[in-house]
Design a protein around this motif. Structure first.
Motif, PDB file in Angstrom:
ATOM      1  N   ARG A  23       0.830  -1.206   0.000  1.00 41.89           N
ATOM      2  CA  ARG A  23       0.000   0.000   0.000  1.00 41.89           C
ATOM      3  C   ARG A  23       0.864   1.256   0.000  1.00 41.89           C
ATOM      4  O   ARG A  23       0.529   2.245  -0.667  1.00 41.89           O
ATOM      5  CB  ARG A  23      -0.936  -0.004   1.213  1.00 41.89           C
ATOM      6  CG  ARG A  23      -2.137  -0.925   1.053  1.00 41.89           C
ATOM      7  CD  ARG A  23      -3.214  -0.617   2.077  1.00 41.89           C
ATOM      8  NE  ARG A  23      -2.772  -0.868   3.444  1.00 41.89           N
ATOM      9  CZ  ARG A  23      -2.880  -2.056   4.054  1.00 41.89           C
ATOM     10  NH1 ARG A  23      -3.391  -3.087   3.411  1.00 41.89           N
ATOM     11  NH2 ARG A  23      -2.469  -2.197   5.299  1.00 41.89           N
ATOM     12  N   MET A  24       1.954   1.236   0.747  1.00 39.17           N
ATOM     13  CA  MET A  24       2.870   2.377   0.756  1.00 39.17           C
ATOM     14  C   MET A  24       3.472   2.590  -0.623  1.00 39.17           C
ATOM     15  O   MET A  24       3.593   3.727  -1.103  1.00 39.17           O
ATOM     16  CB  MET A  24       3.959   2.159   1.803  1.00 39.17           C
ATOM     17  CG  MET A  24       3.454   2.109   3.248  1.00 39.17           C
ATOM     18  SD  MET A  24       4.731   1.610   4.435  1.00 39.17           S
ATOM     19  CE  MET A  24       5.805   3.058   4.408  1.00 39.17           C
ATOM     20  N   ALA A 160       9.898   6.347   3.206  1.00 40.27           N
ATOM     21  CA  ALA A 160       9.365   6.378   1.847  1.00 40.27           C
ATOM     22  C   ALA A 160       9.968   7.539   1.079  1.00 40.27           C
ATOM     23  O   ALA A 160      10.426   8.525   1.676  1.00 40.27           O
ATOM     24  CB  ALA A 160       7.844   6.488   1.861  1.00 40.27           C
ATOM     25  N   SER A 161       9.926   7.448  -0.249  1.00 37.63           N
ATOM     26  CA  SER A 161      10.476   8.501  -1.101  1.00 37.63           C
ATOM     27  C   SER A 161       9.688   9.803  -0.993  1.00 37.63           C
ATOM     28  O   SER A 161      10.241  10.879  -1.213  1.00 37.63           O
ATOM     29  CB  SER A 161      10.482   8.049  -2.563  1.00 37.63           C
ATOM     30  OG  SER A 161      11.357   6.968  -2.758  1.00 37.63           O
ATOM     31  N   ALA A 168       0.154   6.519   3.628  1.00 35.58           N
ATOM     32  CA  ALA A 168      -0.588   5.286   3.343  1.00 35.58           C
ATOM     33  C   ALA A 168      -0.560   4.313   4.515  1.00 35.58           C
ATOM     34  O   ALA A 168      -1.282   3.313   4.507  1.00 35.58           O
ATOM     35  CB  ALA A 168      -0.006   4.611   2.098  1.00 35.58           C
ATOM     36  N   HIS A 169       0.276   4.615   5.522  1.00 32.39           N
ATOM     37  CA  HIS A 169       0.341   3.740   6.700  1.00 32.39           C
ATOM     38  C   HIS A 169      -0.656   4.229   7.751  1.00 32.39           C
ATOM     39  O   HIS A 169      -0.632   5.404   8.128  1.00 32.39           O
ATOM     40  CB  HIS A 169       1.752   3.732   7.292  1.00 32.39           C
ATOM     41  CG  HIS A 169       2.011   2.582   8.212  1.00 32.39           C
ATOM     42  ND1 HIS A 169       1.383   2.457   9.430  1.00 32.39           N
ATOM     43  CD2 HIS A 169       2.817   1.490   8.074  1.00 32.39           C
ATOM     44  CE1 HIS A 169       1.797   1.346  10.024  1.00 32.39           C
ATOM     45  NE2 HIS A 169       2.668   0.741   9.214  1.00 32.39           N
ATOM     46  N   ARG A 173       0.801   9.584  12.466  1.00 28.56           N
ATOM     47  CA  ARG A 173       0.081  10.717  13.061  1.00 28.56           C
ATOM     48  C   ARG A 173      -0.051  11.828  12.021  1.00 28.56           C
ATOM     49  O   ARG A 173       0.874  12.082  11.260  1.00 28.56           O
ATOM     50  CB  ARG A 173       0.839  11.263  14.273  1.00 28.56           C
ATOM     51  CG  ARG A 173       0.933  10.317  15.443  1.00 28.56           C
ATOM     52  CD  ARG A 173       1.927  10.846  16.466  1.00 28.56           C
ATOM     53  NE  ARG A 173       1.547  12.174  16.959  1.00 28.56           N
ATOM     54  CZ  ARG A 173       2.378  12.992  17.594  1.00 28.56           C
ATOM     55  NH1 ARG A 173       3.644  12.652  17.767  1.00 28.56           N
ATOM     56  NH2 ARG A 173       1.970  14.155  18.040  1.00 28.56           N
ATOM     57  N   ARG A 174      -1.187  12.509  12.048  1.00 25.33           N
ATOM     58  CA  ARG A 174      -1.410  13.613  11.102  1.00 25.33           C
ATOM     59  C   ARG A 174      -1.614  14.920  11.850  1.00 25.33           C
ATOM     60  O   ARG A 174      -2.558  15.667  11.596  1.00 25.33           O
ATOM     61  CB  ARG A 174      -2.608  13.307  10.210  1.00 25.33           C
ATOM     62  CG  ARG A 174      -2.413  12.064   9.352  1.00 25.33           C
ATOM     63  CD  ARG A 174      -3.426  11.973   8.245  1.00 25.33           C
ATOM     64  NE  ARG A 174      -3.257  10.759   7.455  1.00 25.33           N
ATOM     65  CZ  ARG A 174      -3.534  10.664   6.170  1.00 25.33           C
ATOM     66  NH1 ARG A 174      -4.021  11.711   5.524  1.00 25.33           N
ATOM     67  NH2 ARG A 174      -3.357   9.524   5.520  1.00 25.33           N
TER      68      ARG A 174
END
Length: 632
Positions: A23-24, A160-161, A168-169, A173-174
């Motif tokens: 998914r990532m 991730a790049s 996607a994980h 935290r957002r």
């Protein structure tokens, strides 16, 4: 060129779900539409999306070493991989593929962490050593290729790049970082030392992290830096010969590909120089691409066409229109973090145009930072001379007082717009240069921010990390310090971020031959006269390229790749400017004073001031908040 993603448990190794890695990687499909792969083991998972450039069929990833003891996912290109391969073969290494990925694995097994110094190119990679139970995360010298990282609540480190790979994980935290908002409003981008989301980091350029199961995650370690502390000696003619050698080496090393290759051509010194050297070393016509504007004062397509004609290139051009603004949400999606360099729009358009004809495109990025090609660097060099003549106890009251009362006449001819120069001269060199580079100075930010947000920021000011970088630079002069900071801060956070995301969004590999580290190291040792002569920046480059390019290309005033956003916000986009002050998205954050935002828009539309860049920053911030679905 590719996208990578993965998970690593620094504590007790836990099973890694391959579907989560996939998914990532799926979020990075645009970076690599030609192939995908996932590999997992106890406590580690690596994923890859491939854009095939070299060894089109023979180098799938994740790639295993010949003996199966190491696994790699890699984004970038190693330009000296053939030389390294020959050296490693001479020492007993065996290779099954014809690409550069397997060379990284063999180099690690032969030289360990010292392999990084032998790699010439642009890269971000993750390499897991199955015998040592270690994960190496590494980023190239100048930060051409990105790598985001974030610790997760289950004890793993995700990487991730692009930020969208981490998004996607489900455990990411957002929550926004208020210091990143201050950084963004100052610079127009979130610098590499911070992220818009709390807990997310970017691996710094020229750094690595070596992680081991059962041990705390160590901080990044630097493996390369550029020094301005030494000076080359020699006549201009000798320096010119050496410069041309490095430029040729940078260009020719980046012309190897098993897919169609071309170049961006703006008609400026740098892209024209790259095209000239490509044409010199290539029998077939070079494919070139340029973007123009419907505002004549900003349009350079005529110069690009002249250079294309000189070298007989297969040239393509297109014009950016004001209604391209409706693509803003696509721009936001490319960058994830708020990014307000308005030249991202034409950069994306020229990447789209290039991708219709080639898979790899060479750019002219990097020369301005390395050789003092920006007007602000030339002005800073002159300001430093003035600072040397007048002690601070005189400069501060004289220039500070004049700067306070001098009108901010954005509408006036450039010689009469002295306010910024006066304010800069009242301060020390590092503080003054940081001010010249910032988009919104601190006194205006203080008016824009709400009282609550100012209390949340406390004493933090976005300029301070930049100032500290200049003051601690390995350098001998104020100009050296300014260029060092540009290479380490501005280049990575703005220029390279823009080109990477815009090119990768259309699955185009962009290469920067003028950022060859040997050329950068050479430039950092040049005497001042070779960089700035009179009011002419990048002097040695222009002098050297006189044998290839006419004077009206080399010595015309620098225009830059600028989108006419100020005109747009007074014309077809005026309604968007007015709507910013009442934006529900910005209001919910509590970061801004709505009355101050309304005044910014009204003053701009009425031509009382030029606030086009501020309005663009606010607009991109609003859309980015929505895109990220962040928690205040």
């Amino acid at each position: 060129m590719c996208g990578i993603a993965g998970l690593f448990h620094c504590g007790t190794p836990k099973p890694v779900d391959p579907a989560r890695i996939k998914r990532m990687c799926d979020a990075l499909e645009h970076r690599g539409p030609d192939g995908e792969g996932v590999w997992t083991d106890a406590g580690v998972g690596l994923g890859h999306r491939r854009l095939s450039i070299i060894d089109l069929e023979g180098s799938p990833q994740p790639m295993h070493a010949a003996d199966g003891t190491a696994v790699l996912v890699f984004n970038g290109e190693i330009y000296n991989f053939r030389e390294l391969r020959r050296e490693l073969e001479g020492q007993g290494a065996n290779f099954r593929t014809d690409g550069d990925s397997e060379v990284i694995l063999a180099a690690w097994q032969r030289w360990g962490i010292d392999c990084l110094e032998r790699l010439h190119g642009m890269f971000a990679f993750a390499l897991y050593d199955r015998k040592r139970k270690e994960l190496l995360l590494a980023r190239d010298r100048l930060g051409v290729k990105p790598l985001f990282m974030a610790p997760l609540s289950d004890g793993s480190l995700a990487f991730a790049s692009e930020l969208k790979g981490l998004l996607a994980h489900p455990l990411l935290r957002r929550e926004t970082d208020p210091l990143a908002v201050e950084d963004y409003m100052t610079w127009g981008y979130v610098p590499d030392h911070r992220s818009i989301l709390k807990g997310v980091e970017k691996l710094p350029a020229g750094h690595f992290r070596l992680l081991k199961h059962g041990q705390p995650a160590p901080p990044p370690r630097q493996w390369w830096d550029v020094s301005f502390a030494e000076r080359k000696k020699g006549k201009d003619a000798d320096l010119s010969v050496e410069l041309l050698h490095h430029m040729r080496e940078g260009v020719t090393s980046r012309m190897e590909a098993d897919v169609p290759l071309g170049a961006f051509l703006s008609g400026g010194v740098d892209s024209s120089s790259v095209v000239a050297l490509m044409a010199e070393s290539n029998r077939d016509p070079v494919t070139t691409c340029s973007i123009g504007f419907d505002v004549a004062a900003l349009d350079e397509t005529g110069y690009a066409e002249k250079v294309a004609g000189l070298f007989g290139t297969n040239h393509h051009s297109r014009t950016v229109q004001p209604d391209d603004f409706h693509e803003i949400d696509r721009l936001v999606g490319m960058f994830d973090e708020p990014f307000a360099d308005a030249s991202a729009l034409p950069t994306w358009r020229v990447c789209q145009l290039a991708r219709e004809h080639v898979t790899v495109a060479l750019s002219g990025d990097g020369a301005d930072e390395a050789f003092a090609g920006y007007r602000r660097q030339v002005f800073h060099a002159r300001e430093e001379q003035a600072r040397a003549l007048l002690p601070e106890f005189l400069r501060k009251p004289i220039f500070g007082g004049l700067g306070a009362i001098w009108p901010k006449a954005d509408w006036a001819p450039r010689p009469l717009r002295a306010k910024s120069t006066l304010q800069s001269l009242a301060q020390d060199g590092a503080t003054g240069y940081a001010r010249s580079l910032s988009v919104i100075p601190p006194e205006i930010r203080q008016k824009l921010f709400s009282d609550e947000f100012k209390r949340e920021l406390g004493e933090y000011r976005a300029e301070q990390p930049f100032i500290d970088l200049m003051r601690n630079a390995p350098a001998r002069s104020g100009l050296d310090r300014a260029q060092y900071a540009d290479l380490k801060f501005w280049l990575q956070g703005d220029i390279l971020t823009k080109v990477d995301r815009a090119s990768m969004s259309v699955s185009l590999e962009a290469r920067e031959p003028l950022l060859d580290h040997r050329l950068i190291e050479f430039a950092a040792q040049l005497p001042h006269r070779a960089r700035v002569r009179g009011m002419q920046g990048k002097w040695l480059v222009k002098h050297t390229m006189e044998r290839y390019l006419p004077d009206d290309i080399l010595y015309r005033p620098k225009q830059g790749f600028v989108t006419p956003i100020s005109d747009w916000f007074r014309g077809p986009l005026a309604a968007e400017a007015k709507a910013i002050s009442s934006s529900a998205g910005l209001a919910r954050t509590g970061w801004f004073n709505p009355r101050a935002l309304a005044k910014i828009a009204d003053d701009h539309i009425a031509k009382r001031a030029d606030h086009g860049r501020i309005l663009w920053q606010l607009l991109m911030l609003e859309r980015s908040i929505k895109h990220l679905q962040v928690v205040r």
